[in-house]
Design a protein around this motif. Structure first.
Motif, PDB file in Angstrom:
ATOM      1  N   ASP A  46      -4.090   0.416  -4.192  1.00 37.97           N
ATOM      2  CA  ASP A  46      -3.819  -0.658  -5.146  1.00 37.97           C
ATOM      3  C   ASP A  46      -4.159  -2.012  -4.546  1.00 37.97           C
ATOM      4  O   ASP A  46      -4.050  -2.202  -3.333  1.00 37.97           O
ATOM      5  N   ASP A  47      -4.513  -2.926  -5.399  1.00 33.40           N
ATOM      6  CA  ASP A  47      -4.672  -4.370  -5.143  1.00 33.40           C
ATOM      7  C   ASP A  47      -6.104  -4.795  -4.794  1.00 33.40           C
ATOM      8  O   ASP A  47      -6.535  -5.840  -5.202  1.00 33.40           O
TER       9      ASP A  47
ATOM     10  N   TRP B   6       3.162 -12.126  -3.002  1.00 32.34           N
ATOM     11  CA  TRP B   6       4.141 -11.572  -2.048  1.00 32.34           C
ATOM     12  C   TRP B   6       3.718 -11.860  -0.609  1.00 32.34           C
ATOM     13  O   TRP B   6       4.571 -12.016   0.262  1.00 32.34           O
TER      14      TRP B   6
ATOM     15  N   HIS C  30      -2.235  -9.365 -11.615  1.00 30.43           N
ATOM     16  CA  HIS C  30      -1.184  -8.535 -11.014  1.00 30.43           C
ATOM     17  C   HIS C  30       0.191  -8.948 -11.533  1.00 30.43           C
ATOM     18  O   HIS C  30       1.156  -9.058 -10.784  1.00 30.43           O
TER      19      HIS C  30
ATOM     20  N   HIS D 116      -6.682  -3.169 -11.817  1.00 28.40           N
ATOM     21  CA  HIS D 116      -5.250  -3.365 -11.523  1.00 28.40           C
ATOM     22  C   HIS D 116      -4.821  -4.689 -12.181  1.00 28.40           C
ATOM     23  O   HIS D 116      -4.127  -5.477 -11.578  1.00 28.40           O
TER      24      HIS D 116
END
Ligand SMILES: [Zn+2]
Length: 345
Positions: free
Chosen positions: A88-89, A126, A245, A241
């Protein structure tokens, strides 16, 4: 209509099904193949451990692509003990460290990219939060912040000591000081906000903490050229994705549609290939809700992956494919864990 013998055939079919176990697959969810000094969200698997995982997969299991598994669920034929690798990402380390190893072991993988971050050299929120709150040498003793029209105040009297930030701490551990507590609180408060609101708060936090707004080396998503290099590998599929996000379930329907549609178009335009796989950001039941799977299907994707653990069988909804989160385990631990998963533990 009662066909003579139909009952007998059905019984034979049921008996045969009972004799052969249900064929099951596991989808693994990785994020980064990287070995940083700190990893509070536990997103990284070191290149060395990742290579051990690939050895175990090629020796003991049946590695297949995500698209092959999606098709298999639709025709009721899931190859037993199959393993699918996903990321992911879209971090650049997927190109630098994962791609060469996937090619060495000839194991396919799907990389889900959040398109807003492509070509930006910008950290995800994050990672910015980690850099500002956990890696700043020292923070002011008081923070007052307005989030979604609510006022919050934190006092940071018990702060990390000099160089303590180099000590490993992650979200599975109890907070050891006020900086850890602040990081956890802010993570929870920021997660449901829109991308734009997060940006404003992160800017305020950076100036409060006197931290420069500069992405760390390798803490960014692959660029256009890097995505093209990834997509040219016969072992790599590029999936979407979303754009920013965002936690989709917390957004308006219009925003959800934009995130799902625009990211697909954007990626297809760069890699000149159809983008058929989608991964829900965060991916828990709460992050997905009930309407998103049909929206993803209508947009033209063939399948979508979630982030809660379960085995994939022929009964699994291809728009809610469960996945097992992989940590930075050595080969032995990884093998034990995968065996447990296949045993339904
Ligand atoms: Zn993600």
């Amino acid at each position: 209509m009662n066909i003579p013998g139909a009952h007998k055939i059905k019984n034979l079919f049921l008996a045969a099904r009972a004799r052969f176990p249900q064929n099951e697959a596991i989808i693994l969810a990785y994020h980064r193949i990287f070995a940083p000094k700190t990893d509070p969200q536990l997103l990284c698997t070191s290149p060395r451990n990742f290579e051990e995982h690939l050895k175990i997969i090629s020796q003991h299991y049946n590695p297949i692509s995500l698209q092959a598994l999606g098709k298999a669920t639709k025709v009721n034929k899931v190859p037993n003990k199959s393993i699918v690798i996903t990321f992911d990402d879209g971090y650049v380390d997927n190109l630098l460290y994962a791609k060469p190893l996937l090619e060495k072991y000839r194991i396919p993988a799907t990389i889900f990219v959040s398109t807003h971050y492509v070509n930006k050299k910008k950290e995800f929120w994050w990672d910015e939060l980690e850099r500002i709150i956990l890696l700043a040498p020292a923070l002011p003793e008081k923070l007052s912040l307005s989030i979604n029209k609510k006022e919050y105040t934190w006092l940071l009297t018990n702060q990390k000591k000099h160089n303590q930030h180099l000590q490993k701490w992650d979200v599975l551990q109890k907070p050891k000081n006020d900086s850890h507590r602040l990081y956890l609180d802010l993570h929870t408060l920021l997660k449901p906000l829109s991308f734009e609101k997060k940006e404003i708060i992160l800017q305020k936090l950076a100036s409060w903490a006197r931290v420069q707004n500069k992405a760390r080396h390798n803490y960014h998503v692959a660029s256009h050229e890097e995505l093209i290099k990834l997509s040219r590998s016969p072992f790599i599929e590029i999936g979407s994705h979303t754009v920013t996000h965002s936690n989709l379930a917390a957004q308006t329907q219009e925003k959800q549609s934009y995130e799902i549609t625009q990211s697909k178009k954007y990626l297809e335009n760069i890699i000149k290939k159809p983008v058929n796989s989608f991964s829900y950001p965060f991916g828990t039941h709460n992050d997905i809700g009930t309407k998103l799977p049909s929206m993803v299907k209508k947009t033209g994707y063939a399948l979508a992956t979630a982030n809660y653990p379960n085995l994939v069988t022929k009964r699994t909804d291809p728009f809610l494919l469960p996945r097992y989160l992989v940590r930075n385990w050595d080969g032995k631990t990884f093998y034990k864990q995968v065996e447990k998963w296949f045993n339904g533990e």
